[in-house]
Every structure is written in C-alpha cells, then in structure tokens.
Design a protein around this motif. Structure first.
Motif, PDB file in Angstrom:
ATOM      1  N   LEU A 186     125.706 121.266  56.390  1.00 18.09           N
ATOM      2  CA  LEU A 186     125.894 121.015  54.956  1.00 18.09           C
ATOM      3  C   LEU A 186     124.836 120.032  54.480  1.00 18.09           C
ATOM      4  CD1 LEU A 186     129.778 120.549  54.893  1.00 18.09           C
ATOM      5  CD2 LEU A 186     128.470 122.643  54.442  1.00 18.09           C
ATOM      6  N   PHE A 187     123.991 120.473  53.553  1.00 19.20           N
ATOM      7  CA  PHE A 187     122.926 119.613  53.030  1.00 19.20           C
ATOM      8  C   PHE A 187     123.228 119.190  51.601  1.00 19.20           C
ATOM      9  CE2 PHE A 187     120.876 121.513  56.633  1.00 19.20           C
ATOM     10  CZ  PHE A 187     120.086 120.489  57.124  1.00 19.20           C
ATOM     11  N   PHE A 188     123.497 117.907  51.448  1.00 22.32           N
ATOM     12  CA  PHE A 188     123.644 117.329  50.105  1.00 22.32           C
ATOM     13  C   PHE A 188     122.282 116.863  49.590  1.00 22.32           C
ATOM     14  CE2 PHE A 188     128.266 117.018  49.487  1.00 22.32           C
ATOM     15  CZ  PHE A 188     128.717 117.330  50.767  1.00 22.32           C
ATOM     16  N   ASN A 189     121.272 116.840  50.481  1.00 16.45           N
ATOM     17  CA  ASN A 189     119.908 116.382  50.115  1.00 16.45           C
ATOM     18  C   ASN A 189     118.881 117.258  50.817  1.00 16.45           C
ATOM     19  OD1 ASN A 189     121.724 113.664  50.469  1.00 16.45           O
ATOM     20  ND2 ASN A 189     120.428 113.598  48.650  1.00 16.45           N
ATOM     21  N   ASN A 190     117.632 117.156  50.349  1.00 16.82           N
ATOM     22  CA  ASN A 190     116.539 117.972  50.882  1.00 16.82           C
ATOM     23  C   ASN A 190     116.229 117.640  52.341  1.00 16.82           C
ATOM     24  OD1 ASN A 190     116.318 118.918  48.304  1.00 16.82           O
ATOM     25  ND2 ASN A 190     114.474 117.746  47.805  1.00 16.82           N
ATOM     26  N   SER A 191     115.529 118.563  52.985  1.00 19.35           N
ATOM     27  CA  SER A 191     115.108 118.341  54.375  1.00 19.35           C
ATOM     28  C   SER A 191     114.099 119.401  54.794  1.00 19.35           C
ATOM     29  CB  SER A 191     116.326 118.439  55.301  1.00 19.35           C
ATOM     30  OG  SER A 191     115.926 118.480  56.639  1.00 19.35           O
ATOM     31  N   LEU A 192     113.204 119.021  55.681  1.00 18.22           N
ATOM     32  CA  LEU A 192     112.358 119.994  56.379  1.00 18.22           C
ATOM     33  C   LEU A 192     112.688 119.925  57.876  1.00 18.22           C
ATOM     34  CD1 LEU A 192     108.530 120.589  55.932  1.00 18.22           C
ATOM     35  CD2 LEU A 192     109.623 120.627  58.141  1.00 18.22           C
ATOM     36  N   ARG A 193     112.394 118.754  58.467  1.00 20.37           N
ATOM     37  CA  ARG A 193     112.552 118.581  59.907  1.00 20.37           C
ATOM     38  C   ARG A 193     113.998 118.754  60.369  1.00 20.37           C
ATOM     39  NH1 ARG A 193     108.088 116.486  58.169  1.00 20.37           N
ATOM     40  NH2 ARG A 193     109.433 116.023  56.407  1.00 20.37           N
ATOM     41  N   THR A 194     114.913 118.053  59.695  1.00 22.21           N
ATOM     42  CA  THR A 194     116.298 118.055  60.161  1.00 22.21           C
ATOM     43  C   THR A 194     116.888 119.456  60.081  1.00 22.21           C
ATOM     44  OG1 THR A 194     116.489 115.794  59.382  1.00 22.21           O
ATOM     45  CG2 THR A 194     118.546 116.982  59.781  1.00 22.21           C
ATOM     46  N   ARG A 195     116.589 120.124  58.979  1.00 21.39           N
ATOM     47  CA  ARG A 195     117.151 121.462  58.769  1.00 21.39           C
ATOM     48  C   ARG A 195     116.661 122.442  59.843  1.00 21.39           C
ATOM     49  NH1 ARG A 195     118.572 124.301  53.197  1.00 21.39           N
ATOM     50  NH2 ARG A 195     118.851 126.410  53.947  1.00 21.39           N
ATOM     51  N   LEU A 196     115.368 122.448  60.098  1.00 22.75           N
ATOM     52  CA  LEU A 196     114.825 123.429  61.044  1.00 22.75           C
ATOM     53  C   LEU A 196     115.084 123.035  62.495  1.00 22.75           C
ATOM     54  CD1 LEU A 196     111.454 124.347  59.265  1.00 22.75           C
ATOM     55  CD2 LEU A 196     113.664 125.514  59.156  1.00 22.75           C
ATOM     56  N   SER A 197     114.897 121.744  62.804  1.00 19.65           N
ATOM     57  CA  SER A 197     115.060 121.333  64.216  1.00 19.65           C
ATOM     58  C   SER A 197     116.518 121.455  64.658  1.00 19.65           C
ATOM     59  CB  SER A 197     114.545 119.904  64.431  1.00 19.65           C
ATOM     60  OG  SER A 197     115.310 118.973  63.691  1.00 19.65           O
ATOM     61  N   THR A 198     117.462 121.167  63.756  1.00 18.02           N
ATOM     62  CA  THR A 198     118.873 121.259  64.154  1.00 18.02           C
ATOM     63  C   THR A 198     119.260 122.718  64.375  1.00 18.02           C
ATOM     64  OG1 THR A 198     119.297 119.267  62.852  1.00 18.02           O
ATOM     65  CG2 THR A 198     121.214 120.489  63.600  1.00 18.02           C
ATOM     66  N   GLN A 199     118.710 123.609  63.556  1.00 22.32           N
ATOM     67  CA  GLN A 199     118.987 125.036  63.772  1.00 22.32           C
ATOM     68  C   GLN A 199     118.380 125.516  65.085  1.00 22.32           C
ATOM     69  OE1 GLN A 199     119.002 127.813  60.299  1.00 22.32           O
ATOM     70  NE2 GLN A 199     118.128 126.069  59.220  1.00 22.32           N
ATOM     71  N   MET A 200     117.157 125.081  65.374  1.00 17.66           N
ATOM     72  CA  MET A 200     116.519 125.481  66.637  1.00 17.66           C
ATOM     73  C   MET A 200     117.326 124.952  67.826  1.00 17.66           C
ATOM     74  SD  MET A 200     114.061 127.463  66.486  1.00 17.66           S
ATOM     75  CE  MET A 200     113.787 127.375  68.244  1.00 17.66           C
ATOM     76  N   ALA A 201     117.737 123.696  67.727  1.00 18.31           N
ATOM     77  CA  ALA A 201     118.515 123.079  68.809  1.00 18.31           C
ATOM     78  C   ALA A 201     119.811 123.850  69.029  1.00 18.31           C
ATOM     79  CB  ALA A 201     118.818 121.624  68.458  1.00 18.31           C
ATOM     80  N   ALA A 202     120.476 124.198  67.924  1.00 19.04           N
ATOM     81  CA  ALA A 202     121.751 124.909  68.016  1.00 19.04           C
ATOM     82  C   ALA A 202     121.561 126.265  68.691  1.00 19.04           C
ATOM     83  CB  ALA A 202     122.341 125.082  66.618  1.00 19.04           C
ATOM     84  N   ARG A 203     120.518 126.971  68.295  1.00 19.29           N
ATOM     85  CA  ARG A 203     120.268 128.294  68.895  1.00 19.29           C
ATOM     86  C   ARG A 203     120.014 128.183  70.387  1.00 19.29           C
ATOM     87  NH1 ARG A 203     116.642 131.733  64.597  1.00 19.29           N
ATOM     88  NH2 ARG A 203     117.924 131.291  62.793  1.00 19.29           N
ATOM     89  N   ARG A 204     119.273 127.141  70.779  1.00 19.52           N
ATOM     90  CA  ARG A 204     118.992 126.974  72.214  1.00 19.52           C
ATOM     91  C   ARG A 204     120.272 126.721  73.018  1.00 19.52           C
ATOM     92  NH1 ARG A 204     113.388 123.443  71.765  1.00 19.52           N
ATOM     93  NH2 ARG A 204     112.143 125.181  70.946  1.00 19.52           N
ATOM     94  N   LEU A 205     121.283 126.166  72.337  1.00 17.08           N
ATOM     95  CA  LEU A 205     122.552 125.893  73.030  1.00 17.08           C
ATOM     96  C   LEU A 205     123.520 127.060  72.915  1.00 17.08           C
ATOM     97  CD1 LEU A 205     123.024 122.197  71.840  1.00 17.08           C
ATOM     98  CD2 LEU A 205     122.441 122.942  74.163  1.00 17.08           C
ATOM     99  N   GLY A 206     123.085 128.144  72.278  1.00 21.46           N
ATOM    100  CA  GLY A 206     123.932 129.339  72.167  1.00 21.46           C
ATOM    101  C   GLY A 206     124.800 129.374  70.922  1.00 21.46           C
TER     102      GLY A 206
END
Ligand code: CP
Length: 313
Positions: free
Chosen positions: A42-62
């Motif tokens: 849930l993003f209440f504010n803008n992001s580049l790094r946090t948005r993409l890196s957290t998604q990548m991290a999540a995918r790597r964990l299945g």
C-alpha cells in the motif's frame, strides 16, 4: 504477531547481515518461504526503489504481490476512535486494515510524515493502524519517522565496502528546497549505533534529531571538522525536529563536494537533487556507493520479508 516496523525488530543484526552476505552470492539463498502466500503493498506516497525492490524481493521468496496506490486511489482514512465521521474521511482504519488482511498474508505500508504535527507523526498512526487492525504481519516501507529497509540496505553496504574493522561514518545534513521528514536519518543513526563504527552526526544548529535517536552519538556543528578522516559520508537533508517540519536554512555551503569528501566513500538513499545536495563530481565518481545501496534494497526487503514469513509461520 511479529511486524517489521523499525530497527528494533531486527533481533540479531549480525545474523541478518550474514544472511545478507549470502544473498549477495546467491539471490535464492533464503528459499521460497512465501510460496502460496500474497503480499499487498500500500503506497500512500511516491516511490521508485522501495516499490520495485520490494516486489523483486517478494517474487524471489515465492510470494504473489498486489499493489495499490492508496494515497491517490484509496478512500481517505479516519484513524481516531469514537469519531463522528461526517467530514471528508470515508473509511475507518479498523475496517480498511481488516479488509486488506483478508486479501493478503502480509501488508507493506509506505506513509510519510505530514510534517505539521510532530506528535501525530511520531505516533505513526498509519503504520501502527495497519499493524494493530489487519491481523497480518506488516512491513514498514518508510513511515513517518523510520525507514528500516533503507537502513538495513545501508548497513549491508557499509559491511560490503568497509576497509577497516571500525570505520568512521559521518551523517551530514545537506540543503534542500523542500521540507523532508527525519525518517531516513533516524533509522540510519539507530542502525549505525548498533554497528561496529564510529558515528559522527553533523548539521547546522537547529537540526538536532530526537535525543532518543542520537543517544550518545557525537554531534558536531562544524561540517569540515566532522568530515576529518571519514571512511563513509552519508548525506541527507531533513527538516527541523525541534521547530517541527520547518526549513531553517538552505545554506549551499553544506552541499557535499568532491573536495570535502576527500577519500571517503559517499552514500545517499536516493532520490537526490544533483548540485543542491551533492555535486555531480561526487555522484559520478567511483567513490559513490548510491547504486550499490539501491541494489541492496532488494536484499534488505528479502531479509525482512523472510523474517516475517518465518517468524509468523
Ligand atoms: N530510498 C527510497 O526509499 O527510494 P524511493 O523513495 O524511490 O522508494
């Protein structure tokens, strides 16, 4: 219920850093404990790094990931209990958080400080509201007063690039045209206080962070003196904590330059304003670690999500 809301939620820092080192060698080192589970960001504010890196991290964990720009597209939320909701706020955190908790096994929240009311910001209504009412573990993706995923990435970066057993790390305030929160410097200082480093904080008078954040760390108002013999220089703007949210100075003399940096390695969480916060010659030099810090954001998110999955299994 375990959450990852702040640095305190890292129980064994050296163990986390060791796992981070393993991730740098093998991005699959933590396995797939998220298989069959869903993370909602849930993003209440803008992001580049946090948005993409957290998604990548999540995918790597299945994990499966769903994302919502809550600030732009969600209902305005009420956080106070017992309120007569006859104003502009359409939904209470009690329902909103519980509803998201039925769709996801974990929730990530990004909600910055409003910088109007220090007590309200430091009460962390949004992050704590989701942690209290959702019924699932919550990941802090930068809240009003803390950015632990960034601080963990910064710790991984210092670990990877230190050339001595006990490096000198300087956190230096820098000018900025907009008032910014204290979340990044708060978490960076708290993280460095747990690391084997000599930390020095430098800023103009009036920019003192909360005393419980700096603890006994030396604060030096003379930037040149603070930077002497530095191994790492972390540059960041923040607005005043004491005169809350105000810009007290924009003195360009505090901008980081190649000359001031000397032989130290340069750090910044990004995004950064070139030639306001730091000059081109620093960012474009081999001494800049900013891209390594950003790359470590995937690892820090992987560590935090794996911890939440394992400790709430
Ligand atoms: N450092 C950081 O959190 O970057 P974003 O705001 O782009 O996510």
């Amino acid at each position: 219920m375990n959450h990852f809301c702040d640095i305190d939620d890292i129980d064994d820092l050296s163990g986390w850093l060791a796992r981070g080192k393993a991730l740098a060698l093998d991005q699959g080192a933590l396995g797939t404990p998220g298989k069959g589970k869903t993370l909602c960001l849930l993003f209440f504010n803008n992001s580049l790094r946090t948005r993409l890196s957290t998604q990548m991290a999540a995918r790597r964990l299945g994990l499966e990931v769903i994302v919502m720009n809550f600030g732009a597209e969600g209902w305005q939320l009420e956080y106070e209990d017992g309120t007569v909701m006859d104003g502009g706020k359409a939904e209470h955190i009690r329902e909103a958080a519980r509803v998201v908790g039925t769709y996801a096994d974990l929730i990530g929240v990004r909600a910055f400080a409003g910088l109007q009311d220090r007590e309200a910001d430091y009460a962390e209504q949004v992050l704590k509201g989701f942690a209290r009412h959702s019924g699932v573990p919550v990941l802090n993706m930068e809240s009003a007063t803390a950015h632990p995923l960034q601080a963990l990435a910064d710790a991984l970066t210092v670990e990877a690039y230190r050339k001595t057993d006990r490096p000198k790390v300087v956190l230096s305030w820098a000018p900025h045209p907009r008032a910014l929160p204290q979340a990044v410097p708060n978490s960076f200082v708290r993280m460095m206080r747990r690391m084997p480093v000599d930390l020095v904080v430098t800023h103009p008078e009036g920019y003192e962070l909360a005393p419980e954040i700096t603890g006994g760390a030396p604060v030096v108002y003379n930037q040149e003196e603070a930077l002497k013999n530095a191994d790492f220089v972390y540059v960041k703007n923040w607005s005043s904590y004491t005169r809350y949210g105000q810009i007290l100075t924009q003195d360009p003399g505090w901008m980081m330059t190649r000359n001031k940096l000397g032989t130290a390695q340069f750090m910044h969480c990004l995004p950064v304003r070139r030639n306001v916060v730091v000059e081109d010659a620093v960012l474009d030099s081999a001494q800049s670690l900013v891209i390594h810090q950003a790359a470590n954001r995937t690892r820090s998110a992987q560590l935090a999500l794996a911890h939440l999955l394992e400790s709430n299994a």
